[in-house]
Design a protein around this motif. Structure first.
Motif, short mmCIF file in Angstrom:
data_model
loop_
_atom_site.label_atom_id
_atom_site.label_comp_id
_atom_site.label_asym_id
_atom_site.label_seq_id
_atom_site.Cartn_x
_atom_site.Cartn_y
_atom_site.Cartn_z
N ASP A 1 5.21 7.52 -0.22
CA ASP A 1 4.45 8.55 -0.91
C ASP A 1 4.87 8.52 -2.38
O ASP A 1 6.05 8.66 -2.70
CB ASP A 1 4.75 9.92 -0.30
N LEU A 2 3.94 8.35 -3.28
CA LEU A 2 4.23 8.24 -4.70
C LEU A 2 4.25 9.57 -5.44
O LEU A 2 4.46 9.61 -6.64
CB LEU A 2 3.19 7.33 -5.37
N LEU A 3 4.03 10.69 -4.73
CA LEU A 3 3.92 11.99 -5.39
C LEU A 3 5.13 12.30 -6.27
O LEU A 3 4.99 12.66 -7.43
CB LEU A 3 3.70 13.10 -4.36
N THR A 4 6.33 12.13 -5.74
CA THR A 4 7.55 12.46 -6.50
C THR A 4 7.66 11.58 -7.74
O THR A 4 7.96 12.07 -8.83
CB THR A 4 8.79 12.31 -5.60
N ALA A 5 7.41 10.29 -7.58
CA ALA A 5 7.53 9.37 -8.71
C ALA A 5 6.49 9.68 -9.79
O ALA A 5 6.78 9.62 -10.99
CB ALA A 5 7.38 7.93 -8.24
N TYR B 1 2.73 -1.86 -6.22
CA TYR B 1 1.72 -1.54 -5.20
C TYR B 1 0.35 -2.05 -5.63
O TYR B 1 -0.05 -1.90 -6.77
CB TYR B 1 1.66 -0.03 -4.93
N ASP B 2 -0.32 -2.69 -4.69
CA ASP B 2 -1.67 -3.20 -4.94
C ASP B 2 -2.71 -2.12 -4.71
O ASP B 2 -3.74 -2.11 -5.37
CB ASP B 2 -1.97 -4.39 -4.00
N TYR B 3 -2.45 -1.23 -3.76
CA TYR B 3 -3.41 -0.20 -3.38
C TYR B 3 -2.68 1.13 -3.26
O TYR B 3 -1.58 1.20 -2.73
CB TYR B 3 -4.07 -0.50 -2.04
N VAL B 4 -3.32 2.19 -3.76
CA VAL B 4 -2.82 3.55 -3.56
C VAL B 4 -3.97 4.35 -2.97
O VAL B 4 -5.05 4.41 -3.55
CB VAL B 4 -2.34 4.18 -4.89
N ILE B 5 -3.73 4.94 -1.83
CA ILE B 5 -4.76 5.68 -1.11
C ILE B 5 -4.54 7.18 -1.31
O ILE B 5 -3.41 7.65 -1.26
CB ILE B 5 -4.72 5.33 0.40
N ASP B 6 -5.63 7.92 -1.54
CA ASP B 6 -5.55 9.37 -1.69
C ASP B 6 -5.33 9.98 -0.31
O ASP B 6 -6.15 9.83 0.59
CB ASP B 6 -6.83 9.91 -2.32
N ALA C 1 4.46 -0.21 -11.63
CA ALA C 1 5.91 -0.35 -11.78
C ALA C 1 6.59 -0.63 -10.45
O ALA C 1 7.58 -1.36 -10.40
CB ALA C 1 6.49 0.91 -12.41
N GLN C 2 6.04 -0.07 -9.37
CA GLN C 2 6.65 -0.27 -8.06
C GLN C 2 6.00 -1.40 -7.27
O GLN C 2 6.36 -1.65 -6.13
CB GLN C 2 6.61 1.05 -7.27
N ILE D 1 0.85 -1.19 0.00
CA ILE D 1 0.00 0.00 0.00
C ILE D 1 0.89 1.24 0.00
O ILE D 1 1.87 1.31 0.72
CB ILE D 1 -0.93 0.01 1.23
N ALA D 2 0.50 2.21 -0.82
CA ALA D 2 1.19 3.50 -0.86
C ALA D 2 0.13 4.59 -0.80
O ALA D 2 -1.06 4.31 -0.83
CB ALA D 2 2.01 3.62 -2.13
N HIS D 3 0.57 5.81 -0.71
CA HIS D 3 -0.38 6.93 -0.68
C HIS D 3 0.14 8.07 -1.53
O HIS D 3 1.32 8.14 -1.85
CB HIS D 3 -0.63 7.41 0.76
N ILE D 4 -0.78 8.94 -1.94
CA ILE D 4 -0.43 10.13 -2.72
C ILE D 4 -1.47 11.20 -2.45
O ILE D 4 -2.66 10.90 -2.31
CB ILE D 4 -0.33 9.82 -4.23
#
Length: 169
Positions: free
Chosen positions: A158-162, A139-144, A136-137, A27-30
């Motif tokens: 945090d995926l913002l930079t990528a 992640y199964d889930y990305v949370i806002d 690409a990285q 899980i990641a977030h942005i």
């Protein structure tokens, strides 16, 4: 009895496997609002909306000035006109006011329509970039992570930079 024992063992293994698989989810977030605000396309869209809003505002202010001038003129001439003509002028002013109100509503609707038209492709582009980076990285889930979006703890990456790199800015 032996069959019941086998079913129980299978059930325990199924639950344990399911829990293990769920524990493997990444899980990641942005902060989507921040991403959208920094996109050059969004800045251009907002500038276009601002320009359109200023055009509508100028037109409405011009109509309001015209209404004010007519009101002043009619007020000054009221004593020299008949009651019937004053009534006719009052109705004319009310119609003019109604037209201005309708113009304001139409302008708001046009602005909302234009905003949706401009923002939809930008949002789609951001979503596609988020999906690409997440895939690409791995992640199964990305949370806002936008404030008020429901994210309480943001310990994951945090995926913002990528995503910004994916979009080229």
């Amino acid at each position: 009895m032996k069959q019941l024992k086998n079913i129980a063992v299978a059930l325990v293994l199924f639950v344990a496997t399911t829990g293990f698989v769920n524990a493997q989810s990444k899980i990641a977030h942005i902060n989507v609002s921040e991403l959208l605000a920094e996109m050059p396309e969004m800045k251009a869209a907002q500038a276009e909306l601002q320009k359109l809003q200023e055009t509508y505002r100028a037109d409405i202010e011009s109509s309001m000035t015209e209404l004010k001038n007519k009101y002043t003129q009619y007020s000054n001439e009221a004593s020299s006109k008949s009651a019937e003509e004053n009534e006719k002028r009052a109705q004319e002013l009310q119609g003019f006011e109604r037209n201005i109100g309708e113009a304001q509503q139409a302008a708001q609707q046009e602005l909302a329509k234009k905003q949706a038209e401009l923002f939809e492709p930008i949002s789609k582009k951001a979503k596609e970039a988020i999906e690409k980076v997440a895939a690409a990285q791995g992640y199964d889930y990305v949370i806002d992570a936008t404030q008020g979006g429901g994210l309480i703890v943001a310990k994951g990456p945090d995926l913002l930079t990528a995503v910004k790199q994916e979009l080229g800015f």
